[in-house]
Write an enzyme that holds these catalytic residues in place. Sequence first.
Site, PDB file in Angstrom:
ATOM      1  N   ASN A   1      -0.054 -10.616  -1.778  1.00  0.00           N
ATOM      2  CA  ASN A   1       1.193 -11.402  -0.697  1.00  0.00           C
ATOM      3  C   ASN A   1      -0.155 -11.565   0.462  1.00  0.00           C
ATOM      4  OD1 ASN A   1      -0.920  -9.241  -0.033  1.00  0.00           O
ATOM      5  ND2 ASN A   1       0.562  -7.567   0.187  1.00  0.00           N
TER       6      ASN A   1
ATOM      7  N   ARG B   1      -4.796  -4.020   9.886  1.00  0.00           N
ATOM      8  CA  ARG B   1      -5.105  -2.181   9.428  1.00  0.00           C
ATOM      9  C   ARG B   1      -4.956  -2.160  11.002  1.00  0.00           C
ATOM     10  NH1 ARG B   1      -3.265  -3.312   5.337  1.00  0.00           N
ATOM     11  NH2 ARG B   1      -3.845  -2.363   3.324  1.00  0.00           N
TER      12      ARG B   1
HETATM   13  P1  NAD Z   1      -9.600 -11.184   1.954  1.00  0.00           P
HETATM   14  O1  NAD Z   1     -10.598 -10.203   1.169  1.00  0.00           O
HETATM   15  O2  NAD Z   1      -9.114 -12.766   1.208  1.00  0.00           O
HETATM   16  O3  NAD Z   1     -10.230 -11.334   3.262  1.00  0.00           O
HETATM   17  C1  NAD Z   1     -11.335 -10.061   4.120  1.00  0.00           C
HETATM   18  C2  NAD Z   1     -12.163 -11.537   5.154  1.00  0.00           C
HETATM   19  O4  NAD Z   1     -12.033 -10.471   5.941  1.00  0.00           O
HETATM   20  C3  NAD Z   1     -13.529 -11.981   4.492  1.00  0.00           C
HETATM   21  O5  NAD Z   1     -13.537 -13.478   4.354  1.00  0.00           O
HETATM   22  C4  NAD Z   1     -14.343 -11.802   4.724  1.00  0.00           C
HETATM   23  O6  NAD Z   1     -15.184 -11.845   5.216  1.00  0.00           O
HETATM   24  C5  NAD Z   1     -14.043 -10.565   6.541  1.00  0.00           C
HETATM   25  N1  NAD Z   1     -14.310  -9.562   6.831  1.00  0.00           N
HETATM   26  C6  NAD Z   1     -14.969  -8.239   6.193  1.00  0.00           C
HETATM   27  N2  NAD Z   1     -15.336  -7.245   7.191  1.00  0.00           N
HETATM   28  C7  NAD Z   1     -15.920  -7.966   8.184  1.00  0.00           C
HETATM   29  C8  NAD Z   1     -15.908  -8.109   9.398  1.00  0.00           C
HETATM   30  N3  NAD Z   1     -16.588  -7.077   9.205  1.00  0.00           N
HETATM   31  N4  NAD Z   1     -16.009  -8.377  10.598  1.00  0.00           N
HETATM   32  C9  NAD Z   1     -15.274 -10.323  10.335  1.00  0.00           C
HETATM   33  N5  NAD Z   1     -14.662 -10.685   8.933  1.00  0.00           N
HETATM   34  C10 NAD Z   1     -14.529  -9.411   7.830  1.00  0.00           C
HETATM   35  O7  NAD Z   1      -8.382 -10.695   2.289  1.00  0.00           O
HETATM   36  P2  NAD Z   1      -6.891 -11.085   2.640  1.00  0.00           P
HETATM   37  O8  NAD Z   1      -6.568 -11.099   1.632  1.00  0.00           O
HETATM   38  O9  NAD Z   1      -6.858 -12.173   4.148  1.00  0.00           O
HETATM   39  O10 NAD Z   1      -6.392  -9.660   3.290  1.00  0.00           O
HETATM   40  C11 NAD Z   1      -7.070  -8.832   4.513  1.00  0.00           C
HETATM   41  C12 NAD Z   1      -6.344  -7.802   5.111  1.00  0.00           C
HETATM   42  O11 NAD Z   1      -5.103  -7.864   5.505  1.00  0.00           O
HETATM   43  C13 NAD Z   1      -6.869  -6.293   3.885  1.00  0.00           C
HETATM   44  O12 NAD Z   1      -7.812  -5.965   4.098  1.00  0.00           O
HETATM   45  C14 NAD Z   1      -5.537  -6.061   4.360  1.00  0.00           C
HETATM   46  O13 NAD Z   1      -5.952  -4.234   4.841  1.00  0.00           O
HETATM   47  C15 NAD Z   1      -4.419  -6.544   5.100  1.00  0.00           C
HETATM   48  N6  NAD Z   1      -3.340  -6.860   4.226  1.00  0.00           N
HETATM   49  C16 NAD Z   1      -2.319  -6.390   5.359  1.00  0.00           C
HETATM   50  C17 NAD Z   1      -0.956  -6.628   4.580  1.00  0.00           C
HETATM   51  C18 NAD Z   1       0.094  -6.374   4.712  1.00  0.00           C
HETATM   52  O14 NAD Z   1       0.961  -5.895   4.554  1.00  0.00           O
HETATM   53  N7  NAD Z   1       0.150  -6.162   5.948  1.00  0.00           N
HETATM   54  C19 NAD Z   1      -0.989  -7.195   3.459  1.00  0.00           C
HETATM   55  C20 NAD Z   1      -2.212  -8.112   2.551  1.00  0.00           C
HETATM   56  C21 NAD Z   1      -3.711  -7.432   3.706  1.00  0.00           C
END
Ligand code: NAD
Length: 396
Positions: free
Chosen positions: A147, A285
């Site tokens: 998603n 989040r």
């Molecule tokens: P992803 O794993 O592709 O990307 C996460 C990114 O965060 C990575 O590039 C990582 O290097 C970076 N990161 C981790 N810790 C960090 C920090 N302390 N400072 C800066 N960057 C940091 O994941 P994604 O698919 O892009 O999803 C990201 C987040 O979005 C998920 O962890 C989730 O909490 C949230 N999300 C929300 C929904 C929703 O319905 N609202 C749905 C999916 C994901």
Amino acid sequence: MATVLCVLYPDPTDGHPPTYARDSIPEIARYPGGETTPSPRGIDFVPGQLVGSVSGGLGLRPYLEKAGHRFVVTSDKEGPDSEFERLLPEADVVISQPFWPAYLDADRLAKARRLRLAVTAGVGSDHVDLGAAIERGITVAEVTYSNSLSVAEHAVMQILALVRDYLPAHDIVRAGGWNIADAVKRSYDIEGMEVGVVAAGRIGRAVLERLKPFGVRLAYFDKHRLPADVEKELGTTYHDDVRALTAAVDVLSIHAPLQPETYRLFDDELIGTMRRGSYIVNTARAAIVDRDAVVRALESGRLAGYAGDVWYPQPPPADHPWRSMPHEAMTPHMSGSSLSAQARYAAGTREILEAFFDGTPIREEYLIAAGGALVGAGAHAYTAAAGQASPGSTGR
Ligand code: NAD
């Protein structure tokens, strides 16, 4: 026989939809970069129909029951008397969604004596205490990418809604009004603005890509820097510190996982370093921001708007201040649960279960923790160590 305990959000208030707005959803075989979308041996639902709420059961019931497993689906997840907590000691597998999270903190994991697999039907496993799961050797898996683009679309929509002041203008029409000055007095173009993302993973990068054609100046911070050719193609500036980014943008979109380094990162002090009249969109989040600091910044004018779809706890109480603060464009946690996204995360959950029950490897990119360590997508995005509490797992 295994017990699979699945926590999903309640059905629609007027019952499961008898018909849908559209007859089908587009078929998407691969994500950008080439990874294939979920490919289980089979599915027992029609893509595009509601499977994410209790009676939909992620379309898993025929598969699990035919294989002789016990499949319990509930939305009753809060407190020791909840169905979730009562059945937890019997569960071999728990399935939960971030939209209606079944918080698995260290205490609950200690009660879950049989638990071997915790599946997030979606993306973001911060509702599981990853440190405790690592300590107990529990496998944590999620449907990586399922998603991510759905959320990127929602974030772009909310950025535009805030900057153009869409919702108040819409309210004027609904109320029978026509005062154009009221509709435009807080409405701007995004063109020429500086827009930054905190974390340029799957979602953050897709937000940058989608915003580029708007003629904005792009910037980002991530603990992993994007490849130089990607930065060049996007024309985005990298900041190696979140403070440098926040001070340099008009609009900020948050896409980092919730973990100890990001917990309440956006407090009065950090928001105070932003330009007066900045906008924050947070679809990552809620606990990455300090709830009351956001309200104060909207009231003082430091922030011109705040939008997102993530709250804490979830569901939030009726008197949660984000329901009534000024200049908000909030939605309930739905960006990653569109009917399009559901088809992918339901199929991905099935793929994970098939691998688990067949004893074959779960796709590396779906793994967050396994064998007592962070692995796969988890090793890239999270930092949890054995015994280190995850701040999002208590639901407070
Ligand atoms: P992803 O794993 O592709 O990307 C996460 C990114 O965060 C990575 O590039 C990582 O290097 C970076 N990161 C981790 N810790 C960090 C920090 N302390 N400072 C800066 N960057 C940091 O994941 P994604 O698919 O892009 O999803 C990201 C987040 O979005 C998920 O962890 C989730 O909490 C949230 N999300 C929300 C929904 C929703 O319905 N609202 C749905 C999916 C994901």
